[in-house]
Design an enzyme around this catalytic site. Sequence first.
Site, PDB file in Angstrom:
ATOM      1  N   ASP A 212     -10.550  -4.460   2.925  1.00 33.17           N
ATOM      2  CA  ASP A 212     -10.533  -4.563   4.216  1.00 33.17           C
ATOM      3  C   ASP A 212     -11.463  -5.382   5.234  1.00 33.17           C
ATOM      4  OD1 ASP A 212      -8.983  -1.568   4.421  1.00 33.17           O
ATOM      5  OD2 ASP A 212     -10.939  -0.945   3.866  1.00 33.17           O
TER       6      ASP A 212
ATOM      7  N   ASP B 242       1.006  -1.308  -0.041  1.00 29.88           N
ATOM      8  CA  ASP B 242      -0.386   0.022  -0.444  1.00 29.88           C
ATOM      9  C   ASP B 242       0.846   1.582   0.198  1.00 29.88           C
ATOM     10  OD1 ASP B 242      -2.399  -1.306  -0.055  1.00 29.88           O
ATOM     11  OD2 ASP B 242      -2.973  -1.272   2.259  1.00 29.88           O
TER      12      ASP B 242
END
Length: 567
Positions: A409, A349
Amino acid sequence: MARILAAVLLCSVYMSQVKSQEAILHLSDGTSDKEYCVAYNSLWTNLSESLGGANEYVLVNLMSSVLCNSSGLSPGTLNGKAVVVMRGECEFIQKAIIAQELGAAAILIASEKPVVIPSANQSDYLKVKIPLVLMRYEDILDAQETFPGGMTVRLYAPAVPLFDVSILVMLAIAVFTVAAGGYWSGASEREKLSTTLATGGGGGGGRADSGDLAVYSPVKVIVFVAFMCVMLVLMYFFYKWLVYVIIAVFCLASAVALHTCLDILLEKIGFGNGSFSCQGNTFSVRSLLLAAVCITVAVLWGVYRNEDRWVWILQDLLGIAFCINFMKSITVSNYKICVILLGLLLLYDVFFVFITPFLTPNGESIMVQVALGSDSTGEKLPVVMRVPRFSVSTLNPCGVQFSILGYGDLIVPGLLVSYCHRFDVWTNSPRKIYYICCTIAYLMGMIVTFAVMILSRMGQPALLYLVPFTLLTSAIVAYWRGEMRSFWSGTRTGYQQVLDSSREPLLQGVLCPPPRVTEVAISLPSPSPSPSSIFLIVLILHTFPIDLQTFQHLSCVTIPAFPKNKS
């Protein structure tokens, strides 16, 4: 082929950190008025939050020009006026500077292509002092037809409430999905061990089910994440072709997942056990009916995927089944693998969101641009849960606005929750303590993420909070119970205690192990992926930061309705 499709989806999503950048264009001829939705960049343009506070300008129509140079126009031609020009041939910044030099007070750019968020290099934002917005070409044509005698314009961007009830709904969806996926994983492990004991411990009791895939090698995890990086770069360069492949695969994979979830649910409640034979083959009536329903749901979503009013319900239903089935089917063999996998995804990320802007010629983040999509297609990757924002008026010309949450998530920390529940089964831990504590940690991580998002008024990378909360909590529980070594190595320790017959089964109808059996060998060799594994692994195992703001199609954890572009 399966690995390629998996990596395309796995590496393709991330949430933009851009704030809500929709505004309202108010047009009037003095007797009537009309409003349209436009896109702007809050880093570039400051707009009033109310119509009453917005400045009014006479609109000059220069749609015959792209305004890439000032030929034919003298300085001061546009003094104190707003001008509308066509998009194309040069960057937004060049059009804005020329309009500013000609004395324009605002510039509207009409776009025949899908509308994007106007952007420029960071240093260019300081050069332009006038508002710049993009609008749809068909909207300006409609305005000209509505106000043939000329019109004035005002631009304003209504404030978006910091909190919306949709956030609570999204939180409930996230916790339910992670808890259900983890619970099912543990229940499947219990049933597998029970079957092994009932048959005398033979026959590969430690193997994954035929549709399962075990992640057991640190080297494979590292190679897999590296492959994700390569595929993300390919998505960056070839998005307009690959996005349709991903949409098609998502329809197929989500239909399979929905069928699997509903079939096992109906089986447990004893609903519809009828069957019939045809040419020597036996078919389940329930499975056939469910297959028809699930295929219909997936096809309807595929056909109406850009419809805002109701299709989000189908997308959420498919997404929940997608994530739950993945967490049950993909087994992480030990805590060490969890730490490596979640840690590498965090680094992944950070690099592709925050480092790649320094490496690309135009300063774009590769992951953000992939998430925003290509302005040539107008398509978005189907990788989010969506819930309409209740605080936004349905009369808003920018349409329905959503709170959204990325599948990553849910899935990334969900794999750890699933491992915790399986470890509860292996060690006969009281009250499923690892599973419950890790699920609560996930809930707390999500609450902190939303709280930081609201307080900072900007997007947050959710895994930055979810990974530490879940990893640390599960490690603390293992250390407190004196099981850290077993928890770290998981099934690779070779032997684990198995439940005795007095233990209540995790699911009704699951066999309890015979009494007085104390241990069984467990191993997870590398299974060959079955055809169903091809579809189960094809999903978005990655992350969206959460964004407070809203957009027409995707927002809050956020992919804007308007992608970001310079021209």
